[in-house]
Design a protein around this motif. Sequence first.
Motif, PDB file in Angstrom:
ATOM      1  N   ALA A 169       0.824  -1.212   0.000  1.00 57.06           N
ATOM      2  CA  ALA A 169       0.000   0.000   0.000  1.00 57.06           C
ATOM      3  C   ALA A 169       0.859   1.264   0.000  1.00 57.06           C
ATOM      4  CB  ALA A 169      -0.920  -0.008   1.226  1.00 57.06           C
ATOM      5  N   GLY A 170       1.963   1.221   0.690  1.00 56.34           N
ATOM      6  CA  GLY A 170       2.817   2.398   0.728  1.00 56.34           C
ATOM      7  C   GLY A 170       3.422   2.708  -0.619  1.00 56.34           C
ATOM      8  N   LEU A 171       3.717   1.645  -1.459  1.00 57.48           N
ATOM      9  CA  LEU A 171       4.286   1.872  -2.788  1.00 57.48           C
ATOM     10  C   LEU A 171       3.298   2.583  -3.679  1.00 57.48           C
ATOM     11  CD1 LEU A 171       6.084  -1.554  -3.339  1.00 57.48           C
ATOM     12  CD2 LEU A 171       7.105   0.619  -2.671  1.00 57.48           C
ATOM     13  N   LEU A 172       2.048   2.182  -3.587  1.00 52.78           N
ATOM     14  CA  LEU A 172       1.026   2.791  -4.426  1.00 52.78           C
ATOM     15  C   LEU A 172       0.943   4.283  -4.191  1.00 52.78           C
ATOM     16  CD1 LEU A 172      -1.131   2.079  -6.550  1.00 52.78           C
ATOM     17  CD2 LEU A 172      -2.768   1.812  -4.661  1.00 52.78           C
ATOM     18  N   SER A 173       1.041   4.691  -2.889  1.00 55.66           N
ATOM     19  CA  SER A 173       0.973   6.127  -2.579  1.00 55.66           C
ATOM     20  C   SER A 173       2.183   6.883  -3.093  1.00 55.66           C
ATOM     21  CB  SER A 173       0.836   6.331  -1.062  1.00 55.66           C
ATOM     22  OG  SER A 173       2.004   5.846  -0.396  1.00 55.66           O
ATOM     23  N   ALA A 174       3.331   6.169  -3.311  1.00 59.96           N
ATOM     24  CA  ALA A 174       4.551   6.808  -3.816  1.00 59.96           C
ATOM     25  C   ALA A 174       4.652   6.727  -5.340  1.00 59.96           C
ATOM     26  CB  ALA A 174       5.764   6.155  -3.162  1.00 59.96           C
ATOM     27  N   GLY A 175       3.621   6.143  -5.992  1.00 57.48           N
ATOM     28  CA  GLY A 175       3.629   6.049  -7.449  1.00 57.48           C
ATOM     29  C   GLY A 175       4.498   4.933  -7.978  1.00 57.48           C
ATOM     30  N   ILE A 176       4.697   3.892  -7.180  1.00 55.38           N
ATOM     31  CA  ILE A 176       5.524   2.749  -7.574  1.00 55.38           C
ATOM     32  C   ILE A 176       4.605   1.585  -7.929  1.00 55.38           C
ATOM     33  CG2 ILE A 176       7.323   1.144  -6.832  1.00 55.38           C
ATOM     34  CD1 ILE A 176       8.280   3.997  -7.130  1.00 55.38           C
ATOM     35  N   GLY A 177       4.962   0.900  -9.017  1.00 58.03           N
ATOM     36  CA  GLY A 177       4.156  -0.260  -9.438  1.00 58.03           C
ATOM     37  C   GLY A 177       4.673  -1.541  -8.831  1.00 58.03           C
ATOM     38  N   ARG A 178       4.542  -2.635  -9.635  1.00 57.52           N
ATOM     39  CA  ARG A 178       4.969  -3.927  -9.105  1.00 57.52           C
ATOM     40  C   ARG A 178       6.452  -3.900  -8.772  1.00 57.52           C
ATOM     41  NH1 ARG A 178       3.743  -9.063 -12.185  1.00 57.52           N
ATOM     42  NH2 ARG A 178       4.867  -7.989 -13.851  1.00 57.52           N
ATOM     43  N   SER A 179       6.805  -4.592  -7.632  1.00 57.75           N
ATOM     44  CA  SER A 179       8.171  -4.578  -7.156  1.00 57.75           C
ATOM     45  C   SER A 179       8.546  -5.987  -6.711  1.00 57.75           C
ATOM     46  CB  SER A 179       8.333  -3.599  -5.993  1.00 57.75           C
ATOM     47  OG  SER A 179       7.999  -2.284  -6.409  1.00 57.75           O
ATOM     48  N   PHE A 180       9.913  -6.215  -6.560  1.00 61.32           N
ATOM     49  CA  PHE A 180      10.435  -7.531  -6.271  1.00 61.32           C
ATOM     50  C   PHE A 180      11.346  -7.416  -5.048  1.00 61.32           C
ATOM     51  CE2 PHE A 180      13.142 -11.264  -8.057  1.00 61.32           C
ATOM     52  CZ  PHE A 180      12.460 -12.170  -7.273  1.00 61.32           C
ATOM     53  N   VAL A 181      11.159  -8.314  -4.044  1.00 60.13           N
ATOM     54  CA  VAL A 181      11.936  -8.303  -2.800  1.00 60.13           C
ATOM     55  C   VAL A 181      12.568  -9.661  -2.601  1.00 60.13           C
ATOM     56  CG1 VAL A 181      11.882  -8.010  -0.310  1.00 60.13           C
ATOM     57  CG2 VAL A 181      10.434  -6.586  -1.743  1.00 60.13           C
ATOM     58  N   ILE A 182      13.915  -9.702  -2.354  1.00 61.95           N
ATOM     59  CA  ILE A 182      14.631 -10.954  -2.094  1.00 61.95           C
ATOM     60  C   ILE A 182      15.277 -10.829  -0.713  1.00 61.95           C
ATOM     61  CG2 ILE A 182      16.498 -12.483  -2.790  1.00 61.95           C
ATOM     62  CD1 ILE A 182      16.090 -11.540  -5.625  1.00 61.95           C
ATOM     63  N   PRO A 183      14.855 -11.629   0.326  1.00 65.74           N
ATOM     64  CA  PRO A 183      15.517 -11.627   1.642  1.00 65.74           C
ATOM     65  C   PRO A 183      16.915 -12.189   1.521  1.00 65.74           C
ATOM     66  CG  PRO A 183      13.338 -12.630   1.750  1.00 65.74           C
ATOM     67  CD  PRO A 183      13.685 -12.513   0.286  1.00 65.74           C
ATOM     68  N   LEU A 184      17.840 -11.678   2.310  1.00 62.41           N
ATOM     69  CA  LEU A 184      19.236 -12.102   2.296  1.00 62.41           C
ATOM     70  C   LEU A 184      19.609 -12.610   3.684  1.00 62.41           C
ATOM     71  CD1 LEU A 184      20.777  -9.099   0.333  1.00 62.41           C
ATOM     72  CD2 LEU A 184      19.923 -11.259  -0.594  1.00 62.41           C
ATOM     73  N   SER A 185      20.131 -13.880   3.738  1.00 60.55           N
ATOM     74  CA  SER A 185      20.469 -14.479   5.033  1.00 60.55           C
ATOM     75  C   SER A 185      21.795 -15.194   4.918  1.00 60.55           C
ATOM     76  CB  SER A 185      19.380 -15.474   5.484  1.00 60.55           C
ATOM     77  OG  SER A 185      18.141 -14.820   5.617  1.00 60.55           O
ATOM     78  N   VAL A 186      22.477 -15.296   6.081  1.00 60.98           N
ATOM     79  CA  VAL A 186      23.681 -16.107   6.219  1.00 60.98           C
ATOM     80  C   VAL A 186      23.399 -17.080   7.353  1.00 60.98           C
ATOM     81  CG1 VAL A 186      26.137 -16.181   6.731  1.00 60.98           C
ATOM     82  CG2 VAL A 186      25.198 -14.297   5.391  1.00 60.98           C
ATOM     83  N   GLY A 187      23.140 -18.355   6.939  1.00 64.45           N
ATOM     84  CA  GLY A 187      22.716 -19.322   7.938  1.00 64.45           C
ATOM     85  C   GLY A 187      21.356 -18.911   8.491  1.00 64.45           C
ATOM     86  N   GLU A 188      21.255 -18.846   9.810  1.00 63.27           N
ATOM     87  CA  GLU A 188      20.007 -18.437  10.453  1.00 63.27           C
ATOM     88  C   GLU A 188      19.902 -16.925  10.624  1.00 63.27           C
ATOM     89  OE1 GLU A 188      17.594 -20.498  11.185  1.00 63.27           O
ATOM     90  OE2 GLU A 188      18.742 -22.230  10.499  1.00 63.27           O
ATOM     91  N   ASP A 189      20.946 -16.168  10.287  1.00 59.27           N
ATOM     92  CA  ASP A 189      20.953 -14.719  10.522  1.00 59.27           C
ATOM     93  C   ASP A 189      20.444 -13.967   9.312  1.00 59.27           C
ATOM     94  OD1 ASP A 189      22.055 -15.167  13.005  1.00 59.27           O
ATOM     95  OD2 ASP A 189      24.124 -15.006  12.250  1.00 59.27           O
ATOM     96  N   ARG A 190      19.403 -13.164   9.480  1.00 58.96           N
ATOM     97  CA  ARG A 190      18.904 -12.269   8.448  1.00 58.96           C
ATOM     98  C   ARG A 190      19.814 -11.064   8.446  1.00 58.96           C
ATOM     99  NH1 ARG A 190      13.773 -10.935   6.451  1.00 58.96           N
ATOM    100  NH2 ARG A 190      13.251 -13.113   6.774  1.00 58.96           N
ATOM    101  N   VAL A 191      20.442 -10.775   7.308  1.00 61.20           N
ATOM    102  CA  VAL A 191      21.400  -9.683   7.233  1.00 61.20           C
ATOM    103  C   VAL A 191      20.909  -8.525   6.388  1.00 61.20           C
ATOM    104  CG1 VAL A 191      23.369 -11.165   7.661  1.00 61.20           C
ATOM    105  CG2 VAL A 191      22.621 -10.755   5.311  1.00 61.20           C
ATOM    106  N   GLY A 192      19.896  -8.739   5.535  1.00 62.05           N
ATOM    107  CA  GLY A 192      19.409  -7.646   4.719  1.00 62.05           C
ATOM    108  C   GLY A 192      18.433  -8.117   3.655  1.00 62.05           C
TER     109      GLY A 192
END
Length: 815
Positions: free
Chosen positions: A104-127
């Motif tokens: 919903a926040g993207l729509l208000s900023a004028g952004i369309g479809r977007s892609f998100v990839i989580p980044l982890s090292v082992g069990e630690d989420r790093v970004g």
Amino acid sequence: MSKNDTNGKAFHALLNDLVENILRFADNPGGCAEYITSQIRELIGVRLVALVSYDPENNPQLVGISPHKKEAEWRQPGITEFVTRAMIFDMPRIIDPARDPEGAGLLSAGIGRSFVIPLSVGEDRVGMLIMLHLLDDAGAAIILDAHIRVSRILALILKNSMVYRVLEHTVAARTGELAKSEKLFRTLFEQSGVGVAQISSTTGRFIRINKKYCDILGYTPEEATSLDFQTVTHPDDLQPDLENMQLLRSGSIRGFTMDKRYIRRDGAAVWVTLSVSAMWDIGAEPDYHIAVVTDITARKAAEDALRESTARLNFVMEASNIGAWELDLDDHSMHRSPEHDRIFGYDELQPRWTYEIFLEHVLPEDRTMVDGKFRQAVLTHTDWKFECRIRRVNGEIRWIWKAGRHQMHESEIIPRMAGILLDITERKQAEDSRLKYEQQLQQNQRLEALGILAGGIAHDFNNLMSGIFGYIDLAMIENDRNRATELLSKAMKTMDRARGLTQQLLTFSKGGAPIQKVTSLIPFIQETAQFAVSGSNVLCRCDIPDDLWQCDIDKNQVAQVIDNIVINAQQAMPGGGTIEIQARNIPHGRTEHSLLTDGNYVRISVKDNGIGIPKEILPRIFDPFYTTKSTGHGLGLATCYSIIKRHSGAIDIESEPGKGSTFHIYLPAVTDTVSTAPQERTTAAKGSGTILIMDDEDVVLDTLGNMLEALGYTVICTGNGMEALERFLSERAAGRSCAAIILDLTVPGAMGGKDAAAEIRKTDPDIPVFVASGYADDPIIKNPTRYGFTASIGKPFQRTELAEMLERHVHTHHG
């Protein structure tokens, strides 16, 4: 080949390049992130690519963005809101803002479809890798197929990036802190309010020294660094300093503090508190130590002044019999000064003292009052003071004054009291003496007032007696029976008037002005006392030395004093007994009596062993009209007091119920005068001439006139001073002179003899002018020539006394 195939091959080449260059990018994570985001944006076709990492609190932090100029757009509220919400994704996701509530926040900023990839090292989420506003789905599909490999590589890069940033931040922070610490140390060292110096532990030389240390020593920093601490230390304090340094170098102590003196450059001594700390490990070779000094010269001076002041205060308190004390209200223990215990009779400070011990020393009669005041002060939180009597260790009773002040906590509990203790025995004795003196003084004042009244009555009585003496004297020489009867009749009438005064004279019948002569008291005292006890069951025992001094006294009045006191002693011993009478010479300055001036006195003491006099009655025994007897008018002792006072002496008493009383009489002594008795004349000498007389009493004028006529004189009678003056001037104007003038001293409401004589002297300074008065103690009667009179005569007088005075002065004037 299709575009997608081309893009896929390019993306795989990018991945291979990242793997090969991972070490190269490890020390440049920022450059790595910029490279990745820019390559992905070109290959996939998106509007904005961002690489985000998480900090230790899981807050998203932007690591790299492409294009770089779009960073402001990244900060839009809608995008930052989306990034925050995307942290919950655990798998790659394509977000359609129009359908997916997570975007919903993207729509208000004028952004369309977007892609998100989580980044982890082992069990630690790093970004995470975020691609905003996909232009088509081909690039997303390529990355999605390879997301595992992509996510692992990017996670490692981010991990390296975070480690580097942490190290970089830590190194930078510690480098900055070190710089700050060094700057702070320099500031503290140079601007410290105390002296600080780095000193060689082997030589004692100043290596580094701050300004305050230099100021204390009086040297510049350059001069100070050429010195060692031994050189500037006071000789008397050097040995203790060296001993401490030896213990420091041996490792026995790690530091020490001491008070010592330095010798300044100008030679003055300065007191400091020195604190030394070792700057080497135990067992290591000594290198240097740090010395910190504080100038305490002013404090030392204040301490010396305080000690001196305290010593002076203690001396004053001891000299003044003042003791200090402090009471603990919990256990009633008391801390005291040595003088406190000396007041209670102890030779030294007692090891134990309590409030209860103090109360035991207080006399039982005062104990309830003392304890009540103390407890009231504790309950009301007030200060207190009181006077009481104590019994010292040796049994002696002393008076003390004690005062206390409380000290209160915030809880309104009084933890202790403190105060002073003062021995006021001498002051109390002085107050008792002063009270006795004031009582005697009041007694004197009462008797003086009574004496004025009695003097007036005596004056009137003497006038009447003049008539009585005169009429009877004339009747005795009158040959004419009728004339003699007339004179005697007048005398009887005058005596009738005098009888009316006798009741008034009872109030002060025997205390008038004394007619004094130098008289021996031997055997006068014994004869008078024996006469007073004759016929009674009481004996008199006299102890009178042969060399007893003579006294200038009115013998009749002093006899009355002895008579009254002996009779009182006899009445105090109804069962009989012995009265002891002692007389002693009291040399100059040894009387120690508050009412007597220095001089020689004779002291007569009359002692009985009778019932004694209660203490509460003693101050009143000399009061007029005060008596404890069922009969009598209470003037006996008052008369004695007045007579002795008029003789410039003193009378007092010592008495104790059941043990008797002792009266002491002090009379001024005469040590170099021989008493001579005047010869009495039996005949009256004749005279001639005119004598002017003045008196406000007709009976006096009549009798005096007849006496003068009987002596051969012509008489002119006047009633007051002004009339006498006018008659004198008129006689002189007519050419008739007066042989003499006799003036009454006091005329109520008119001119008296003193003023009349002064006026007469202005006209005739040589004419004999005599003064006659019933006030025998008046200064004019005692010293007539000092006030312009030729001589004086006291009323009542006989014709022979009058003739003697006239013969001595008038015949000489007119011979």
